[in-house]
Design a protein around this motif. Structure first.
Motif, mmCIF file in Angstrom:
data_model
loop_
_atom_site.group_PDB
_atom_site.id
_atom_site.type_symbol
_atom_site.label_atom_id
_atom_site.label_comp_id
_atom_site.label_asym_id
_atom_site.label_seq_id
_atom_site.Cartn_x
_atom_site.Cartn_y
_atom_site.Cartn_z
ATOM 1 N N ILE A 1 -8.430 -38.253 -57.210
ATOM 2 C CA ILE A 1 -7.223 -38.917 -56.655
ATOM 3 C C ILE A 1 -7.187 -40.170 -57.764
ATOM 4 N N VAL B 1 -10.622 -44.652 -65.695
ATOM 5 C CA VAL B 1 -11.916 -44.408 -65.175
ATOM 6 C C VAL B 1 -11.851 -42.858 -64.474
ATOM 7 N N ASP C 1 -2.535 -37.330 -59.356
ATOM 8 C CA ASP C 1 -2.113 -38.727 -59.643
ATOM 9 C C ASP C 1 -0.616 -38.895 -59.356
ATOM 10 N N ILE C 2 -0.441 -39.802 -58.873
ATOM 11 C CA ILE C 2 0.979 -40.261 -58.468
ATOM 12 C C ILE C 2 1.974 -40.305 -59.638
ATOM 13 N N SER C 3 1.374 -40.593 -60.739
ATOM 14 C CA SER C 3 2.108 -40.517 -62.086
ATOM 15 C C SER C 3 2.511 -39.273 -62.603
ATOM 16 N N ILE D 1 -8.820 -45.433 -57.617
ATOM 17 C CA ILE D 1 -7.554 -45.724 -57.865
ATOM 18 C C ILE D 1 -7.621 -47.317 -58.336
ATOM 19 N N GLY D 2 -6.630 -47.856 -58.850
ATOM 20 C CA GLY D 2 -6.615 -49.417 -59.116
ATOM 21 C C GLY D 2 -6.947 -50.244 -57.782
ATOM 22 N N SER E 1 -3.439 -46.105 -50.061
ATOM 23 C CA SER E 1 -3.899 -44.786 -50.667
ATOM 24 C C SER E 1 -4.555 -43.749 -49.677
ATOM 25 N N SER F 1 -13.612 -46.626 -56.918
ATOM 26 C CA SER F 1 -12.918 -47.802 -57.546
ATOM 27 C C SER F 1 -14.018 -48.926 -57.179
ATOM 28 N N THR F 2 -13.706 -49.866 -57.753
ATOM 29 C CA THR F 2 -14.516 -51.088 -57.367
ATOM 30 C C THR F 2 -14.059 -52.025 -56.234
ATOM 31 N N ILE G 1 -18.830 -47.705 -66.419
ATOM 32 C CA ILE G 1 -18.621 -47.525 -67.834
ATOM 33 C C ILE G 1 -17.825 -48.601 -68.762
ATOM 34 N N GLU H 1 -14.770 -49.173 -71.034
ATOM 35 C CA GLU H 1 -13.604 -48.580 -71.522
ATOM 36 C C GLU H 1 -13.936 -48.313 -73.117
ATOM 37 N N CYS I 1 -10.623 -55.779 -64.967
ATOM 38 C CA CYS I 1 -11.822 -55.786 -64.146
ATOM 39 C C CYS I 1 -12.705 -56.814 -64.017
ATOM 40 N N LYS J 1 -10.799 -60.193 -61.939
ATOM 41 C CA LYS J 1 -10.570 -59.762 -60.239
ATOM 42 C C LYS J 1 -11.853 -59.408 -59.815
ATOM 43 N N ARG K 1 -3.793 -54.483 -70.497
ATOM 44 C CA ARG K 1 -3.649 -55.260 -68.998
ATOM 45 C C ARG K 1 -4.627 -56.415 -69.228
HETATM 46 N N1 LIG Z 1 -11.119 -49.559 -66.432
HETATM 47 C C1 LIG Z 1 -12.410 -49.702 -66.467
HETATM 48 O O1 LIG Z 1 -12.978 -49.806 -67.504
HETATM 49 C C2 LIG Z 1 -13.335 -49.712 -65.229
HETATM 50 C C3 LIG Z 1 -14.543 -49.623 -65.263
HETATM 51 C C4 LIG Z 1 -15.411 -49.426 -64.118
HETATM 52 C C5 LIG Z 1 -14.731 -49.342 -62.964
HETATM 53 N N2 LIG Z 1 -13.195 -49.812 -62.891
HETATM 54 C C6 LIG Z 1 -12.667 -49.695 -61.584
HETATM 55 O O2 LIG Z 1 -12.092 -48.355 -61.627
HETATM 56 C C7 LIG Z 1 -10.818 -48.409 -60.757
HETATM 57 C C8 LIG Z 1 -9.600 -47.731 -61.466
HETATM 58 O O3 LIG Z 1 -9.542 -48.577 -62.549
HETATM 59 P P1 LIG Z 1 -8.466 -47.829 -63.760
HETATM 60 O O4 LIG Z 1 -8.776 -48.655 -64.860
HETATM 61 O O5 LIG Z 1 -8.991 -46.386 -63.763
HETATM 62 O O6 LIG Z 1 -6.857 -47.977 -63.399
HETATM 63 P P2 LIG Z 1 -5.765 -47.327 -63.806
HETATM 64 O O7 LIG Z 1 -4.917 -47.973 -63.302
HETATM 65 O O8 LIG Z 1 -6.014 -47.091 -65.359
HETATM 66 O O9 LIG Z 1 -5.777 -45.849 -62.980
HETATM 67 C C9 LIG Z 1 -5.648 -45.443 -61.672
HETATM 68 C C10 LIG Z 1 -4.834 -44.317 -61.653
HETATM 69 O O10 LIG Z 1 -4.571 -43.953 -60.210
HETATM 70 C C11 LIG Z 1 -3.211 -43.661 -59.920
HETATM 71 N N3 LIG Z 1 -2.897 -43.958 -58.643
HETATM 72 C C12 LIG Z 1 -2.666 -45.016 -57.991
HETATM 73 N N4 LIG Z 1 -2.397 -45.077 -56.836
HETATM 74 C C13 LIG Z 1 -2.747 -43.483 -56.336
HETATM 75 C C14 LIG Z 1 -2.524 -42.739 -55.482
HETATM 76 N N5 LIG Z 1 -2.235 -43.467 -54.194
HETATM 77 N N6 LIG Z 1 -2.715 -41.591 -55.540
HETATM 78 C C15 LIG Z 1 -2.938 -40.884 -56.594
HETATM 79 N N7 LIG Z 1 -2.989 -41.509 -57.716
HETATM 80 C C16 LIG Z 1 -2.861 -42.902 -57.667
HETATM 81 C C17 LIG Z 1 -2.589 -44.346 -61.152
HETATM 82 O O11 LIG Z 1 -1.366 -43.613 -61.303
HETATM 83 C C18 LIG Z 1 -3.349 -44.236 -62.265
HETATM 84 O O12 LIG Z 1 -3.415 -43.129 -63.112
HETATM 85 C C19 LIG Z 1 -10.667 -50.091 -60.395
HETATM 86 O O13 LIG Z 1 -11.329 -50.296 -58.886
HETATM 87 C C20 LIG Z 1 -11.311 -50.537 -61.370
HETATM 88 O O14 LIG Z 1 -11.714 -51.867 -61.126
HETATM 89 C C21 LIG Z 1 -12.220 -49.773 -64.126
#
Ligand SMILES: NC(=O)c1ccc[n+]([C@@H]2O[C@H](COP(=O)([O-])OP(=O)(O)OC[C@H]3O[C@@H](n4cnc5c(N)ncnc54)[C@H](O)[C@@H]3O)[C@@H](O)[C@H]2O)c1
Length: 395
Positions: free
Chosen positions: A7, A13, A32-34, A85-86, A103, A121-122, A151, A153, A256, A259, A319
């Motif tokens: 999801i 991630v 994914d909702i997108s 999810i974020g 969610s 997610s974090t 990881i 990015e 990340c 926040k 972002r």
């Molecule tokens: N970006 C990083 O490098 C990183 C690294 C480690 C941990 N994290 C953590 O991972 C989590 C996700 O971060 P990200 O950067 O991948 O976010 P992102 O915004 O890139 O991805 C989130 C995805 O979830 C989808 N989404 C949102 N709500 C949804 C729902 N209800 N149902 C289905 N899909 C849904 C969005 O469309 C999007 O594609 C966060 O908690 C972040 O802190 C991120």
């Protein structure tokens, strides 16, 4: 039936993880909702830049081990569900619990007894336990697990195979599922309790954020005494192991670190001096640069060019990028502001050559590898807090 439903699987991630698990032979469905992102990925195109991911995405799509959907119904058809999810903080810098609540509630009708739900997610510490409680209150018997993603990015496709995985669950069966799943990626698993895992992830990110703040504060101290931080940095770190982890100065931004420092502060009842200080230092760096330039130059008569708008090097991710904060401050204090980035698509950006030609002052805001050895005339004022050009970082 699918082995795994991810999801949020089109995110920064979720997508790399989905691709690697599909490459390990698991039948993975991304939900994914997108709809737009689902369409893009289904065509074999990465919706963002991630080193080494595009080729593997096309392979797993061709193999049929990765499928995509924008319908939550696929959750019901999967043995393991991973939610990524974020998890942002709100405009007052408080954790936004509603995102997780909404969610989980949206997915609730599709969860099934016996499924394993892995939260990745974090999150604010204690959220996994709350999710476990909600599911039980809804009459669902599921194995709830929390296995944070760590990881970097841009390095996901190597780090997913090399980093130890922190795993935790509320049930022995869930823990075994996590061992089997993440054992496909790495031999090193670190088993802890869910709240310990939640805290471990926050500590990991906030440790980095504070280290960046230390480097940025050192940079400002040296610079205020008209000393080049990078000469001091070299003296400190050269063949001296105990200081090897001192980062270079530069914008510490992105979705990340900031926040997660605020999530940890909220968890500790707002008492987190180090975290709050790190935030003030890191977020204050763009304004510090502008104020220094104002003292040295007639900034309001000059054109400033910003090179690099992504929040980090070799990335297209804008972002929470501090380059945009820098641009906003400069728009008040400079004659005019131009910006460019080789990775970012944004109507407000100009071609790099044009920015370099027109700017009186150039600021390298992001350490993209393309900027190393960039041909900038020596007589052009250049601010290079990262020392990408190797000419020092003095303003
Ligand atoms: N970006 C990083 O490098 C990183 C690294 C480690 C941990 N994290 C953590 O991972 C989590 C996700 O971060 P990200 O950067 O991948 O976010 P992102 O915004 O890139 O991805 C989130 C995805 O979830 C989808 N989404 C949102 N709500 C949804 C729902 N209800 N149902 C289905 N899909 C849904 C969005 O469309 C999007 O594609 C966060 O908690 C972040 O802190 C991120």
């Amino acid at each position: 039936m699918y082995d795994i439903c991810v999801i949020g699987g089109c995110g920064h991630v979720g997508l790399p993880l989905s691709i690697t698990l599909a490459d390990r032979g698991k039948k993975v469905i991304v939900y994914d909702i997108s709809t737009e992102a689902v369409h893009t990925v289904r065509q074999g195109t990465m919706p963002f830049h991630e080193e080494g991911a595009a080729g593997l995405l096309q392979k797993v799509l061709a193999d049929g081990t990765l499928e995509l959907s924008d319908s939550p119904a696929v959750i019901s058809q999967s043995k393991i569900v991973i939610m990524i999810i974020g998890t942002p903080v709100d405009e007052h810098l408080n954790p936004n619990f509603q995102v997780m609540v909404d969610s989980v509630n949206q997915c609730m009708p599709y969860f099934r007894n016996g499924q394993t739900l892995i939260l990745r997610s974090t999150v604010y510490p204690g959220i996994s336990e709350r999710v476990n409680d909600w599911l039980r209150e809804a009459g669902l018997t599921m194995n709830v697990c929390f296995c944070p993603e760590r990881i970097l990015e841009g390095k996901a496709m190597t780090e997913l195979y090399s980093l130890p995985q922190i795993i935790s669950s509320f049930t022995p069966a869930g823990l075994q599922e996590c061992r089997d799943l993440f054992g496909l990626l790495t031999t090193e698993l670190v088993e802890v309790q869910p709240t310990e895992a939640e805290l471990a992830k926050l500590f990991t990110n906030v440790w980095r954020y504070i280290k960046f703040a230390v480097a940025n504060q050192f940079y400002m101290i040296a610079n205020d005494y008209n000393l080049d931080f990078y000469k001091v940095y070299h003296a400190v770190t050269h063949r001296y192991d105990r200081a090897r982890d001192l980062p270079k100065a530069g914008f510490a931004a992105g979705p990340c670190l900031f926040k997660d420092a605020m999530q940890l502060a909220a968890f500790n009842n707002g008492n987190f001096y180090l975290g709050h200080s790190a935030m003030l230092v890191n977020e204050g760096l763009p304004n510090y640069i502008v104020q220094k330039l104002k003292v040295k130059y007639l900034l309001n008569k000059m054109t400033v060019g910003i090179l690099g708008m992504a929040f980090k090097g070799n990335s297209d991710d804008i972002r929470e990028s501090l380059s945009y904060k820098l641009r906003k401050i400069l728009q008040v204090h400079a004659g005019s502001v131009l910006s460019a980035d080789p990775y970012v698509t944004d109507d407000s950006l100009l071609p790099q050559a044009e920015v370099i030609a027109q700017a009186d002052i150039l600021i390298i805001a992001t350490p993209h590898k393309q900027y190393q050895g960039l041909d900038i005339p020596l007589n052009k004022v250049t601010v290079d807090i990262w020392n990408v050009l190797g000419r020092g970082g003095l303003i």
